[in-house]
Design an enzyme around this catalytic site. Sequence first.
Site, PDB file in Angstrom:
ATOM      1  N   GLY A 244       6.595  31.336  -4.705  1.00  0.00           N
ATOM      2  CA  GLY A 244       7.729  30.453  -4.956  1.00  0.00           C
ATOM      3  C   GLY A 244       7.592  29.143  -4.201  1.00  0.00           C
ATOM      4  CB  SER A 245       9.982  26.404  -3.710  1.00  0.00           C
ATOM      5  OG  SER A 245      11.105  27.043  -3.118  1.00  0.00           O
ATOM      6  CD  GLU A 266      -0.687  33.226  -2.138  1.00  0.00           C
ATOM      7  OE1 GLU A 266      -0.884  31.990  -2.204  1.00  0.00           O
ATOM      8  OE2 GLU A 266      -1.513  34.008  -1.655  1.00  0.00           O
ATOM      9  CB  CYS A 300       1.226  27.143  -6.904  1.00  0.00           C
ATOM     10  SG  CYS A 300       0.157  28.531  -7.308  1.00  0.00           S
TER      11      CYS A 300
END
Length: 513
Positions: A244-245, A266, A300
Site C-alpha cells: 500500500g501507500s 511493500e 509501485c
Amino acid sequence: MANHSKEFIQTLGLEPFNNGATTGTLWLDTKGKALQSFSPADGQLIATVNQAMWDDYEVIMEKATAAFKKWRMVPAPKRGEVVRQIANRLREFKEPLGEMVAYEMGKVRQEGLGEVQEMIDISDYAVGLSRQLYGFTMHSERERHRMYDQYHPLGVVGVISAFNFPVAVWAWNAMIALVCGDVVVWKPSSKTMLCAIAVHKIIEPVLRENNVPEGVLNLVAGSSSYIGDDFIADKRIPLISITGSTKVGRHVSQMVGQRLGRCILELGGNNAIIISESGDMDMALRASLFGAVATAGQRCTSTRRLIIQDSIFDAFSKKLIAAYKQLRIGNPLNEETVVGPLVDKAAVDTFVAAQQTIIAQGGRIIFGGQVLTGEGYESGCYVVPCIAEVENHYEIVQDETFAPIVYLIKYHTMDEAIEFHNGVPQGLSSAIFSRDILETERFLSHEGSDCGIANVNIATNGAEIGGAFGGEKDTGGGRESGSDAWKAYMRRQTNTINFSTELPLAQGIKFDM
C-alpha cells in the site's frame, strides 16, 4: 463485450451476491454492508459482496489458529504438493481470472493474464522451495558439541493486498507462507474484492481433495470499518504483510511494532530511469514508455521520473511525445488496447489535481493530461497519460502520484544524475540505460542507486519472481517473492547439542559447585 464479461464472471463461479469470508473450504454467511463493485472499463455493476464483519473474522481466526497446529506438522514437501496443485488450477483458470482482473481493476487484458502467470510462477517456485528450507551448521568452540540453526513455521500470516495487483500480491505471500508451514488470512482491497473471491473459488477444490485443514487459507473481504486496526493489532498474527501507500504503511508498522510483531512493508515508489547519452535510445524509449504507462501508471514500480542527460534531452523528449501520441487507450478487454482506465474516479481526480500542482510549482505539461469523455469512455476513468518537465526538488515530484504522469529531469554529469535519482524519500526500483561500464557499475555500487531493485538496460517495472522484491527508505524495507525472502515467514532457532559426558560452558567460563 458485455456478454464476454458475463462469460468469465460465471466461469469463475461469481454470483450477483457473494459472501465475503471463507476458511478455504467453508464460506461464511456474511452480513456486512453490501459493497457493489463497478468496472472502471464501462462503469457497469459487476457483482455485489456481502462484506465480512468482525464476528466473521473471529470465526476465521479460531479456525486459522487451530489449523496452524496441524499444518505446521505436515512435511514441507507435502505442503509443496498442495501448492503444485494450486498452480495447476490457476493454469486452468488463467484466462477468465486474468480477464476478471482486467475488468474489475482496469489493467489491460495482457497484463491481467500476466498477473495470473505471476501467481503460477511463484507457486512453481514455492514447490521447489518446499525441499530447500535450509539452515546452517556452525562449528562449536566446545569439544563434542554440534551447533546448527533451523527455521520453524511462524503462525498466522495476515496479508493486506492493494487494488493494483489484486491477486498476485496474495500469491507472492500465500504460496511461500504455505510451504513454510504457516496459515494465511487475506484482507483484499475493497476496490477488488471480487478478484479475491474468485481466487478462493478456484483453489477450494484443491484444499478439499487434499484434506487441507479448514482455516489454512482464509479470506476476509471487509472494509476497514469492519476489519481494520483490530486486525493489525491482533497478537495472534505474528506477521502482517501489507502492500500500500507509505502513509498506510507507517500506520500499520507502528501498530504492529507496539506489540513487537513483524511487518513486511511493500510501500510507495518514486522510480527513476537515468538515460545516458551512451545508452541505446530505442531501448530506453521502449522501457520508459512501458514503465510509465503500463497499468495506467498504477504500479509501485511504475517509472515516475526520467533523468535524461542534457545532450540528448530535447531529442529524447520529442521521441517520447511521438510514442505517447500513438498509445491506444480504451477498454482493457480489447486486445489492441495499450492503456486502460484508472481504477476509479477518485484516481482521476488525483491525476488532474497533480497536474495543477505541477504548474503551480513551476513545472510544464508538455503532453497529455486530459480526461477522456464520449463513446467508449463512459465510466469517466480514462485519461491521456501525461508528460511534464520539472525539477527534482519540486514537492509534487518528491511524492508518489499513483497515476500515469512521468517527469522529465535534465542532468549534466553522472554525479548530478545519481544525486537526483536518490534525492527522493522512496527507494523501490531504479534503472540506468547506458553502454558505458563505468556508469553502469557505478550505478550498482555502494554510491549508486539506493533502491531495493537496480536494473541496467531494463525498465523499472516487471520484476521476476526469482529475486527478492522490495525497497528501502519510505518503501518500507520489506522483501517478498524469491531469493531468501522466505525467511521472513519463519522463526529462526539456534540449536546446540552436547554429545559428551562433560558440561563445558561457552567462552571458557568455570562454574564449579
